[in-house]
Design an enzyme around this catalytic site. Structure first.
Site, PDB file in Angstrom:
ATOM      1  N   GLU A  33      -1.290   1.408   0.669  1.00 18.12           N
ATOM      2  CA  GLU A  33      -1.358   2.766   0.131  1.00 18.12           C
ATOM      3  C   GLU A  33      -1.118   3.746   1.276  1.00 18.12           C
ATOM      4  O   GLU A  33      -1.779   3.675   2.309  1.00 18.12           O
ATOM      5  CB  GLU A  33      -2.714   3.037  -0.519  1.00 18.12           C
ATOM      6  N   GLY A  38      -6.174   5.602  -5.798  1.00 16.83           N
ATOM      7  CA  GLY A  38      -6.291   6.103  -7.161  1.00 16.83           C
ATOM      8  C   GLY A  38      -5.027   6.654  -7.767  1.00 16.83           C
ATOM      9  O   GLY A  38      -4.948   6.842  -8.974  1.00 16.83           O
ATOM     10  N   GLY A  39      -4.018   6.960  -6.933  1.00 20.75           N
ATOM     11  CA  GLY A  39      -2.746   7.440  -7.468  1.00 20.75           C
ATOM     12  C   GLY A  39      -2.853   8.815  -8.104  1.00 20.75           C
ATOM     13  O   GLY A  39      -3.821   9.563  -7.917  1.00 20.75           O
ATOM     14  N   THR A  40      -1.837   9.155  -8.890  1.00 19.43           N
ATOM     15  CA  THR A  40      -1.732  10.482  -9.490  1.00 19.43           C
ATOM     16  C   THR A  40      -2.889  10.786 -10.437  1.00 19.43           C
ATOM     17  O   THR A  40      -3.475  11.870 -10.392  1.00 19.43           O
ATOM     18  CB  THR A  40      -0.399  10.608 -10.246  1.00 19.43           C
ATOM     19  N   CYS A  41      -3.238   9.843 -11.296  1.00 18.74           N
ATOM     20  CA  CYS A  41      -4.247  10.107 -12.325  1.00 18.74           C
ATOM     21  C   CYS A  41      -5.548  10.598 -11.718  1.00 18.74           C
ATOM     22  O   CYS A  41      -6.100  11.617 -12.132  1.00 18.74           O
ATOM     23  CB  CYS A  41      -4.489   8.848 -13.153  1.00 18.74           C
ATOM     24  N   HIS A 439     -18.022  12.163 -43.890  1.00 12.34           N
ATOM     25  CA  HIS A 439     -17.971  13.623 -44.034  1.00 12.34           C
ATOM     26  C   HIS A 439     -19.186  14.214 -43.320  1.00 12.34           C
ATOM     27  O   HIS A 439     -20.263  13.633 -43.345  1.00 12.34           O
ATOM     28  CB  HIS A 439     -18.015  13.983 -45.527  1.00 12.34           C
TER      29      HIS A 439
END
Length: 456
Positions: A33, A38-41, A439
């Site tokens: 890395e 963690g990258g973009t997210c 409902h």
């Protein structure tokens, strides 16, 4: 040369779980890395932006209580430093979790640096060569910056998250997912916002009614749109504001703002990998070509996540990981083609999407039925005082299977999953039409919606 069982390049939503899974199965893994875990997210995408969306929603609640009989004193305002600080803490917790896990896993050797192929199965990182029989590329993507803007002081979806002072006037180039989400956030924070889109409508891939609905409620919040507007140049002014020159059909030929955000698309991070050294094929737009099992033309080399062009979302990246693991360890033969396209747009209210749009289904030659319903007909939406949006479902008239759906409205990002599961089950729409749903919910109107299907 150090030899590993597997090399993983990139720690995004596919690479990270794959590193831990391979290591848990006894494989010696080289995990590379160059920037942050963690990258973009985790760092620049879902996690930080949805934290900002939550802050923007709190401001909306504070400013809109009177309609529901709640008198809130005037004066709600955004403290961007605190908003950013909260976001940074959430991001750092995720990054630290990955980092701690990597340090504790004895079968993972971590390399911090940029990876380049030096041969078919060899990688150079930090002037060191390593090799493995299996290589997994998970390098993600980055923002596209068109030539007219490169000499200006522009923001991207990454750098805008580092601001600590609120823009007076945020000009956004690009009327799609990034532009709309940030536009609504910063309008709610207190910025003036102008969104420039070269097409005739925002988010042009969606059906016309959906795009128009979104534009309408964003305009109601005070966002200005300039459609059919092509940027032909820009000027950085003495006060650091930016003036864009437009070729447009409506409105003035210039727009000046204190800040400029570019949100016109993304491109894969493949250009620095020296893929030609390995003989790995890429497409015209730089995406790595893969087969249905995510393998490149080079046996044993796989591409996962945004860099393969098979989905630019966290969930598709994670599914890429699941496909690799299922095929490698369980012999299940999962495929890219197994999944149904789905994604969300996190405006407020959000848009939940599954499968095809109406125009896409018609273009493919399907004989279709369509049902639509405005959210104003949904009792739960009226009770919550949130009636913007609509629901739409497209059905194959020949086999009664759902082809696609759009749920634009309160809870749409969650409700879409009810339809998505019906599509994965590969059963007729009547299964959902005949269901009894609790409902009061927004979802309870799905059977009613489906009873209104009409042939197109």
């Amino acid at each position: 040369m150090k030899k590993f069982d597997a090399i993983i390049i990139g720690s995004g939503q596919a690479g990270t779980p794959l590193a831990f899974k391979l290591a848990a199965e006894g494989n010696k893994v080289a995990f590379i890395e160059k920037k942050h875990f963690g990258g973009t997210c985790v760092n620049d995408g879902c996690t930080p932006t949805k934290a900002y969306v939550a802050s923007a929603r709190r401001i909306w609640d504070a400013c809109n209580g009177a309609a529901l009989g709640v008198n809130i004193p005037e004066g709600a305002s955004a403290d961007l430093k605190k908003i950013k600080s909260r976001k940074d803490k959430i991001v750092q917790e995720s990054v630290d979790g990955i980092s701690s896990g990597v340090e504790k896993e004895e079968n993972i050797t971590f390399f911090e640096g940029e990876a380049r192929f030096s041969g078919e199965k060899t990688i150079e990182v930090n002037s060191e060569e390593i090799t493995a029989s299996e290589i997994y590329i998970n390098t993600g993507a980055r923002p596209v910056i068109p030539e007219p803007f490169r000499k200006l002081n522009y923001l991207t979806n990454e750098s805008i998250l580092q601001l600590e002072e609120l823009p007076e006037h945020l000009v956004i180039v690009g009327g799609s997912y990034i532009g709309l989400e940030f536009g609504q956030m910063f309008r709610r924070f207190g910025s003036k916002v102008t969104i420039i889109e070269k097409g005739p409508s925002i988010i042009g891939r969606e059906d016309k009614e959906i795009s128009e609905n979104i534009q309408e409620f964003l305009q109601d919040e005070g966002i200005e749109f300039r459609l059919n507007a092509k940027c032909i140049g820009g000027t950085q002014n003495a006060d650091n504001s930016v003036t864009l020159k437009l070729d447009c059909k409506e409105g003035g030929p210039e727009v000046t703002g204190s800040h400029l955000l570019i949100g016109v698309g993304r491109k894969p991070n493949t250009d620095s990998l020296n893929l030609q050294a390995a003989g790995i094929k890429i497409g015209d737009r730089g995406y790595i070509k893969v087969n249905d099992f995510l393998e490149t033309n080079v046996k044993g080399v796989f591409a996962l996540g945004d860099c393969n062009g098979e989905g630019a979302f966290t969930h598709t990246s994670y599914n890429d990981y699941e496909i690799i693991v299922a095929n490698k360890f369980s012999n299940i033969n999962r495929r890219i083609s197994d999944r149904v396209m789905t994604y969300n747009l996190y405006t407020d209210p959000p848009l939940g999407r599954a499968g095809m749009t109406r125009k896409a289904a018609l273009a493919k030659g399907y004989k279709i039925m369509e049902a639509t319903m405005p959210m104003s007909r949904v009792a739960r939406a009226r009770e919550k005082g949130e009636t913007n949006g609509m629901m739409q479902v497209i059905v194959n008239a020949e086999n009664q299977k759902i082809l696609g759906a759009s749920i634009l409205g309160v809870g749409g990002d969650e409700i879409i999953n009810s339809i998505l599961l019906i599509m994965y089950a590969d059963v007729p729409y009547t299964v959902l039409k005949n269901a009894v749903i609790s409902h009061p919910t927004v979802s309870e109107l799905l059977p009613t919606l489906l009873k209104g299907l009409k042939e197109i």
